[in-house]
Design a protein around this motif. Structure first.
Motif, PDB file in Angstrom:
ATOM      1  N   SER A  15     105.579  15.515 -10.332  1.00 24.07           N
ATOM      2  CA  SER A  15     104.737  14.755 -11.264  1.00 24.07           C
ATOM      3  C   SER A  15     103.350  14.504 -10.697  1.00 24.07           C
ATOM      4  O   SER A  15     102.921  13.365 -10.565  1.00 24.07           O
ATOM      5  N   LEU A  16     102.672  15.563 -10.332  1.00 24.62           N
ATOM      6  CA  LEU A  16     101.319  15.445  -9.811  1.00 24.62           C
ATOM      7  C   LEU A  16     100.428  16.381 -10.607  1.00 24.62           C
ATOM      8  O   LEU A  16     100.836  17.504 -10.911  1.00 24.62           O
ATOM      9  N   SER A  17      99.222  15.924 -10.937  1.00 23.15           N
ATOM     10  CA  SER A  17      98.273  16.818 -11.594  1.00 23.15           C
ATOM     11  C   SER A  17      97.355  17.436 -10.538  1.00 23.15           C
ATOM     12  O   SER A  17      97.279  16.940  -9.412  1.00 23.15           O
ATOM     13  N   ASN A  18      96.685  18.521 -10.921  1.00 22.84           N
ATOM     14  CA  ASN A  18      95.700  19.170 -10.028  1.00 22.84           C
ATOM     15  C   ASN A  18      96.297  19.577  -8.678  1.00 22.84           C
ATOM     16  O   ASN A  18      95.658  19.408  -7.639  1.00 22.84           O
ATOM     17  N   ASP A  74     102.497  19.137 -13.585  1.00 21.83           N
ATOM     18  CA  ASP A  74     101.514  18.566 -14.506  1.00 21.83           C
ATOM     19  C   ASP A  74     100.275  19.470 -14.593  1.00 21.83           C
ATOM     20  O   ASP A  74     100.243  20.537 -13.992  1.00 21.83           O
ATOM     21  N   ARG A  75      99.247  18.992 -15.252  1.00 23.33           N
ATOM     22  CA  ARG A  75      98.110  19.842 -15.610  1.00 23.33           C
ATOM     23  C   ARG A  75      97.400  20.457 -14.395  1.00 23.33           C
ATOM     24  O   ARG A  75      97.359  19.858 -13.333  1.00 23.33           O
ATOM     25  N   ASN A  76      96.842  21.658 -14.627  1.00 22.80           N
ATOM     26  CA  ASN A  76      95.962  22.322 -13.658  1.00 22.80           C
ATOM     27  C   ASN A  76      96.692  22.735 -12.386  1.00 22.80           C
ATOM     28  O   ASN A  76      96.118  22.691 -11.299  1.00 22.80           O
ATOM     29  N   CYS A  79      95.107  25.152  -9.264  1.00 25.48           N
ATOM     30  CA  CYS A  79      93.645  25.186  -9.318  1.00 25.48           C
ATOM     31  C   CYS A  79      93.117  25.428  -7.905  1.00 25.48           C
ATOM     32  O   CYS A  79      93.864  25.377  -6.933  1.00 25.48           O
ATOM     33  N   SER A 102      98.909  23.185 -17.985  1.00 25.65           N
ATOM     34  CA  SER A 102      97.823  24.155 -17.763  1.00 25.65           C
ATOM     35  C   SER A 102      97.878  24.629 -16.316  1.00 25.65           C
ATOM     36  O   SER A 102      98.440  23.955 -15.451  1.00 25.65           O
ATOM     37  N   ALA A 127     106.169  16.367 -19.410  1.00 23.01           N
ATOM     38  CA  ALA A 127     106.486  15.019 -18.914  1.00 23.01           C
ATOM     39  C   ALA A 127     107.925  14.642 -19.268  1.00 23.01           C
ATOM     40  O   ALA A 127     108.637  14.029 -18.461  1.00 23.01           O
TER      41      ALA A 127
ATOM     42  N   SER B 196      90.173  20.243 -15.059  1.00 25.12           N
ATOM     43  CA  SER B 196      90.822  21.286 -15.857  1.00 25.12           C
ATOM     44  C   SER B 196      90.127  21.458 -17.208  1.00 25.12           C
ATOM     45  O   SER B 196      90.556  22.258 -18.031  1.00 25.12           O
ATOM     46  N   GLU B 316     102.267   8.047 -14.638  1.00 21.66           N
ATOM     47  CA  GLU B 316     102.048   9.203 -13.755  1.00 21.66           C
ATOM     48  C   GLU B 316     100.606   9.259 -13.284  1.00 21.66           C
ATOM     49  O   GLU B 316     100.339   9.552 -12.118  1.00 21.66           O
ATOM     50  N   ASN B 320      99.334   9.053  -9.455  1.00 17.83           N
ATOM     51  CA  ASN B 320      98.418  10.062  -8.906  1.00 17.83           C
ATOM     52  C   ASN B 320      97.218   9.395  -8.233  1.00 17.83           C
ATOM     53  O   ASN B 320      96.790   9.794  -7.154  1.00 17.83           O
TER      54      ASN B 320
END
Lengths: 213, 473
Positions: A15-18, A74-76, A79, A102, A127, B196, B316, B320
Motif C-alpha cells: 500500500s505505497l504510492s510512487n 498503488d499509483r505510479n 516510476c 498506474s 485499494a 504521476s 493510505e 505514505n
C-alpha cells in the motif's frame, strides 16, 4: 522470454504510492548481473535493515507472502529510473503479475519485454484488493491472460484491457526484436527515402573539440 | 485544409515507418546515446549474433560510474565500476561508434554533452537508456528514455515500437520574480500535477516564460518531465536554440544548416492544434521551491512548513506521508527554514551546466562553506569553461570541492554518497528513498539555493539575497 498465461498464486499487497525503481532495486546493485541472483536485492532497503536483518513490518518478510507471485500496489509503480534490473529482480523473485492504478511509462515497456504482466485497474479496485489481502494474508488471486480476467481474493472476477499484440507476445514468449527483424525491407525503404530527404541529418563531425558549453 | 498538428505529432509522423494492428508505431530513431549502463543491451545484441545497424548514429560516454576524482580509468579503484567503464570503450571499439571517453575533454553526462556537441537537434528522435532523456526535448527533439531490451532493439534495427502518448500542454506566461529559475518552475509543475500526473502523456512546455528561458533553463525543465510521469517533454525550437546550435561540432553546416533550419521552422505546434490536457501557470506566482519528502511532487515554497499527515483523510495517503516524514527525520509543522543541513551537491543532468555553476558561484563568492559541498560540472567542457571564468577558484576559495564531470552524487553509483540520515541540499532530480545512498535525506532545489545552504547550513529564501542580481540571465 518465458511464456505467460494464467497465474494463480499468493498476492502481495503493497500500500505505497510512487514505488520507484530505486526502491525496487537500489542503484548500488546495478553492478550485479542477472546471474548473480538479483532477487536477493529486490526491495532491498524496504526488506532489510543495514545490518542485514529483516525489517519486520515489510509484508514480503511475512511468512504468508513469501511465495507471492502477484503484487497489488498503488499509483505510479515503477516510476523513476529506466533500469530494467527492477523488472528482472521482480521476475526472478517469482513475480509474474503487477497490478496498480498506474505504472511508470518506461517500467511498463520493460515489463512487457520480460514476461512480467502489468495490469492497470482503478485506484478503488486496487485499494479494495489490498484491503482484502491484508485481512487474509496469503490469500490467492488469479490472472488469466487468455481470457483477460482477474479473480480477486474474494472470488469476484473482473476483466482487464491489454494490447492484442502485447498479449500475443506474452502468451508465446516472443520479444519485439525477432518480429522487427522480419520488417527489415520496410525499414530499409523508409531509411532510403528519409536519408535522401533529410541529408542535413547525416552525422558528420567537424572538429575534434571545438565547442564551448 | 491540413489538420492542425502539435510539435510532437509532426516529429512522430515524420518518423513513423509503419503501424501495427494494435496501434503501436514503428519509429525510426535518429540518435542513440549510450553509457556504461548500456552494457547489457550490447551483450544481448551480440548473444543474438547481431551487430549495430547504424554505428554513425550512436554516441557513447561514461557518466554514471565516472569518478569525480580522476580521469584515468586505471585509477578507478573498485574493479566492478572500472569494468563498467571499460566495457563501454570495448563496445565502441568493436562496433565503431563515437566515444567520448573518460580522458576526452568532451566526456560528460549524456544529457549535457548531447546538446553541447550538437548531437541533439530539433525535429529528431533521440533515445537513451536513461529516464532523463526527455532533457533533449528542450531543443525540440522527440527524446525519451528506454530500457535495456529496447536499447538492444535500437542497436539492431535503428527503430522502436511505441504507442503514441496523449498530448499535454503546460503554458506559463509572465515574468519570473528575481531569483526564480527553471528548477523552481519544474518543481512547481510537479507539485501541481503530481509525480504521476503526466503518465501516458507527452508534455509540451509553452508560453512567454518558457520562451524567455536560456537553452540551459529549458534543458532543466524538460529534464524533470519524467518526475511528473511523462516520458516525453519538449519545447518548440526557436532562434535561441538555433543560435546555440550553430557551429556545434555535430550540427549541420553550410547548405545543410539552411535546409535544417528551414525544416525546424515548420515544427512548432500549429495555433489551432488540440491537446488532450491543458495546464496553465502564472509565472508571477512561482516561488523558490524545495522538496520536503521522498517524491519530487513533495515540493513546496522555501517559506513553507512540513505538511501535517493528520490533515489527510485517506488512511493510505496518510501512512505514505508518515513514512516519508519518518525517513526524512521531519515533524509535521516544522518550518523548512529551521532545518539543519549536513551536505550539499551541485551537479547532475538537471543542473550542472555553465549557467547553473555561474548562479551557484555568485553565492559562494567571498563566502565560506560551513558544511561539505561538492560541485560536479556536467561535462569536461563545462568544467573548462567554468575554470576559464574563474568559477573553480571561487568555489575552492569558499571551501567547496570541485570535481570531474559525471553523474556523481545524484545517483551515488561512482562512490560519491550521502551518509545515512545526512540531510543533503541537492540540485539533482530525485529525492527518492536511498537515491543518494542508503538512508540519505535529499532536498531538491536550484543551484543558487543549494550554494546558499552550503554557506549558511540552512535554507535561505533566495529572493532576500541581493534581490534582482540573481535574476536569471
Amino acid at each position: 522470454m518465458q511464456k505467460v498465461n494464467s497465474v494463480e498464486a499468493v498476492a502481495l499487497p503493497l500500500s505505497l504510492s510512487n514505488i520507484d525503481t530505486d526502491q525496487i532495486l537500489p542503484a548500488r546493485f546495478l553492478l550485479k548481473s542477472r546471474k548473480d541472483g538479483l532477487s536477493q536485492y529486490l526491495f532491498h532497503d524496504l526488506r532489510f535493515n543495514q545490518d542485514g536483518s529483516e525489517i519486520a513490518e515489510f509484508p514480503l518478510n511475512h511468512k504468508p507472502y513469501r511465495d507471492a507471485r502477484i503484487i497489488v500496489t498503488d499509483r505510479n509503480f515503477g516510476c523513476g529510473s529506466s533500469r530494467e534490473h527492477a523488472v528482472w529482480a521482480l521476475y526472478d523473485y517469482g513475480f509474474r503479475v503487477a497490478i496498480a492504478p498506474s505504472f511508470g511509462d518506461i517500467f511498463l515497456n520493460n515489463s512487457y519485454q520480460n514476461g512480467l504482466l502489468p495490469i492497470v485497474v482503478s485506484a478503488v479496485q486496487a485499494a479494495e484488493w489490498r484491503g482484502q489481502l491484508q485481512a487474509a494474508p496469503g490469500a490467492h488471486m488469479s490472472v488469466d491472460l487468455q481470457r483477460q480476467c482477474i479473480t480477486g481474493p474474494n472470488g469476484v472476477s473482473i476483466t482487464f484491457e491489454i494490447d492484442s499484440f502485447r498479449k500475443r507476445c506474452l502468451l508465446n514468449g516472443l520479444d519485439d526484436i525477432g518480429f522487427t527483424l522480419d520488417l527489415v525491407d520496410s525499414i530499409a525503404a523508409f531509411e532510403k527515402e528519409y536519408r535522401g530527404n533529410m541529408s542535413w541529418l547525416e552525422p558528420e563531425e567537424r572538429a575534434a573539440e571545438a565547442s564551448a558549453p | 485544409m491540413l489538420q492542425p498538428k502539435t510539435l510532437f505529432d509532426k516529429i512522430w509522423s515524420r518518423h513513423a515507418i509503419l503501424e501495427r494492428e494494435d496501434g503501436a508505431t514503428l519509429l525510426f530513431i535518429d540518435r542513440l546515446l549510450v553509457h556504461e549502463g548500456s552494457r547489457r543491451s550490447f551483450k544481448v545484441l551480440h548473444d543474438k549474433g547481431l551487430r549495430v545497424r547504424r554505428p554513425d548514429c550512436v554516441f557513447g560516454t561514461p557518466d554514471h560510474y565516472a569518478p569525480t576524482t580522476t580521469r584515468n580509468v586505471a585509477e578507478i579503484d573498485q574493479p566492478e565500476r572500472r569494468a563498467m567503464v571499460e566495457s563501454l570503450s570495448a563496445n565502441a571499439q568493436a562496433e565503431g561508434f563515437a566515444l567520448f571517453g573518460l580522458d576526452d575533454p568532451r566526456q560528460g553526462i549524456v544529457h549535457v554533452i548531447g546538446p553541447e556537441q550538437g548531437i541533439t537537434l530539433p525535429g529528431i528522435t533521440l533515445v537513451c537508456g536513461d529516464s532523463h532523456t526527455a532533457t533533449h526535448g528542450a531543443f525540440g527533439a522527440l527524446a525519451f528514455g528506454i530500457g535495456s531490451s529496447e536499447g538492444t532493439h535500437v542497436l539492431a534495427t535503428q527503430t522502436l515500437w511505441q504507442r503514441k502518448p496523449k498530448r499535454m500542454r503546460i503554458t506559463i506566461d509572465g515574468r519570473l520574480s528575481p531569483g526564480i529559475v527553471a528548477k523552481d518552475i519544474i518543481l512547481t509543475i510537479i507539485a501541481k500535477i503530481t509525480a504521476s500526473g503526466a503518465g501516458g502523456y507527452a508534455i509540451e512546455y509553452a508560453g512567454s516564460t518558457i520562451r524567455d528561458l536560456s537553452p540551459e533553463g529549458r534543458l532543466t525543465i524538460c529534464n524533470m518531465s519524467i518526475e511528473a510521469g511523462a516520458k516525453f517533454g519538449m519545447i518548440a525550437p526557436d532562434e535561441t536554440i538555433y543560435a546555440y546550435l550553430k557551429d556545434r561540432p555535430y550540427a549541420p553546416r553550410g547548405e545543410n544548416w539552411e535546409q535544417a533550419t528551414a525544416y525546424w521552422r515548420t515544427l512548432p505546434s500549429d495555433p489551432e492544434a488540440v491537446f488532450d490536457r491543458e495546464v496553465v501557470l502564472d509565472a508571477a506566482e512561482i516561488e523558490p521551491m524545495v522538496t520536503w519528502g521522498t517524491s519530487p511532487e513533495d515540493a513546496t515554497p522555501v517559506t513553507g512548513s512540513v505538511p501535517d499527515p493528520s490533515n489527510l483523510r485517506d488512511s493510505e495517503r496518510r501512512s505514505n506521508m508518515l513514512r516519508a516524514l519518518d525517513y526524512m527525520g521531519l515533524e509535521p509543522g516544522m518550518r523548512l527554514a529551521d532545518l539543519a543541513f549536513d551536505r550539499v551537491f551541485i551537479g547532475s543532468c538537471t543542473n550542472s551546466r555553465i549557467e547553473d555553476l555561474r548562479a551557484a558561484s555568485k553565492i559562494a563568492l567571498n563566502s565560506r562553506a560551513v558544511i561539505p559541498a561538492l560541485v560536479v560540472p556536467g561535462s569536461g567542457l563545462v568544467k573548462r569553461q567554468a575554470e576559464a571564468e574563474g568559477l573553480d577558484r571561487i568555489f575552492k576559495d569558499a571551501g567547496f570541492q570541485w570535481g570531474e564531470a559525471g553523474c556523481s552524487m545524484c545517483v551515488a553509483m561512482n562512490g560519491d554518497i550521502v551518509a545515512p540520515r545526512e540531510r543533503c541540499a541537492s540540485t539533482s532530480n530525485r529525492n527518492f528513498i536511498g537515491r543518494q545512498g542508503p538512508g540519505a535525506r535529499t532536498h531538491l532545489m536550484s543551484p543558487a539555493m543549494a550554494a546558499a545552504v552550503a554557506v549558511s547550513g540552512k535554507l535561505v529564501d533566495i529572493r532576500e539575497l541581493a534581490g534582482a542580481s540573481y535574476a536569471e540571465g
